[in-house]
Design a protein around this motif. Structure first.
Motif, short mmCIF file in Angstrom:
data_model
loop_
_atom_site.label_atom_id
_atom_site.label_comp_id
_atom_site.label_asym_id
_atom_site.label_seq_id
_atom_site.Cartn_x
_atom_site.Cartn_y
_atom_site.Cartn_z
N ASP A 1 32.59 46.32 107.15
CA ASP A 1 33.93 45.91 106.72
C ASP A 1 35.00 46.42 107.68
N THR B 1 27.62 48.80 104.74
CA THR B 1 28.62 47.87 104.22
C THR B 1 30.02 48.31 104.61
N ARG B 2 30.32 49.60 104.42
CA ARG B 2 31.64 50.13 104.77
C ARG B 2 31.92 49.97 106.27
#
Length: 326
Positions: free
Chosen positions: A185, A181-182
């Protein structure tokens, strides 16, 4: 008969008073040690009371069962591992079990660790159920159901809270999901001119930045230097990749022969990025790799105080090396 009835009424009042008193007073004193216990799946209030008592909690299973029924929570008690804290009352205990307030443990994964260090920390944690300890890294990635076969760098360093007795696979899955997820992003906000073919290459760069400096303020500059070198086709020449390629042979010192010995991770002998990340990068290193500083610098050298001297050309770099390293 009237005397018997009266006696029963008195006993009921006394018993009810004692029951109320018991339910609202601490099971163990405030200066006692906490007591761990486990409720097995499928246990009713009676069985739960017995399991709690068998774990060393000084409580009467019959009274516990009566209290659970009196509060309407006998069918709501949740299986799991718990901790009876000093000063807790029977009413608080019933509420704890009905809410499923399991005993909490925590594990901290450090930024810059490699995956071998992460696995060792998880394997050593006594609060976890070790379901993956016998698995190879590749087998572990399969168990996680990951799209990647190589584990290095793909787990987010952070502090993780979990119920005592949880499977260690839960930690791996959570850390992997957060890292993806990081990374996604950061990738979505990247400069399109960056020389990365995919997010995995950006992750590899972030891991190098993570190992090159502990100074948060310099991470974007470090990334800027390496991006400039990639664009020009220059060797990255970064010691942390060489050290990673040495594996367990690394004894704390890096020598000239190590820089000259070719491995897939030796960025003094091979151009471009190494084949995988070399550590677990934190969010700031991810952002630095995908939002590097706009700089003309191609070199940097440690000043010996935790900061670096950046140079745009080799002559300035050599002077900096003479000043700070010799």
């Amino acid at each position: 008969m009237k005397k018997i009835i009266s006696l029963c009424v008195v006993l009921a009042i006394v018993g009810g008073g004692y029951f109320m008193y018991w339910s609202q007073n601490p099971i163990i004193p405030a200066d006692a040690e906490a007591i761990d216990f486990t409720i097995t799946p499928g246990s009713g209030a009676h069985a739960a009371g017995q399991q709690i008592a068998e774990a060393g909690v000084p409580i009467q299973p019959l009274l516990f069962n009566l209290l659970a029924r009196a509060t309407g929570k006998s069918s709501k008690l949740k299986a799991g591992s718990y901790e009876l804290k000093p000063g807790s009352t029977p009413l608080r205990l019933i509420d704890q079990l009905a809410r499923g307030e399991f005993a909490q443990e925590q594990l901290t994964i450090i930024e810059g660790w490699n995956f071998r260090q992460m696995r060792a920390a998880i394997a050593a944690h006594k609060g976890l159920k070790h379901d993956t300890v016998a698995l190879s890294d590749t087998e572990l990635m399969t168990a996680i159901d990951a799209d990647y076969k190589q584990a290095e760098g793909l787990f987010f360093p952070d502090t993780y809270l979990f119920a005592k007795g949880s499977s260690d696979l839960q930690i791996y899955k959570q850390a992997h999901a957060i890292m993806l997820t990081r990374l996604a992003d950061a990738w979505a906000k990247r400069d399109p001119a960056l020389p990365y073919k995919n997010p995995y290459e950006a992750l590899t760069m972030a891991s190098i930045v993570e190992k090159e400096t502990g100074q948060k303020s310099e991470r974007a500059m470090i990334a800027g230097v390496f991006v400039n070198r990639l664009k020009l086709g220059m060797l990255l020449q970064t010691d942390p990749t060489v050290i990673y390629g040495m594996g367990l042979k690394y004894d704390g010192k890096i020598r000239k022969k190590d820089l000259e010995t070719d491995t897939p991770y030796n960025t003094y002998t091979r151009a471009g990025l190494p084949p995988t990340p070399i550590a677990l990068p934190g969010v700031q290193s991810l952002m630095a790799a995908l939002s590097p500083a706009k700089t003309a610098a191609l070199y940097f050298v440690s000043k010996g105080n935790g900061t670096s001297q950046f140079s745009d050309n080799l002559n300035d770099h050599n002077r900096a090396v003479n000043q700070y390293q010799r």
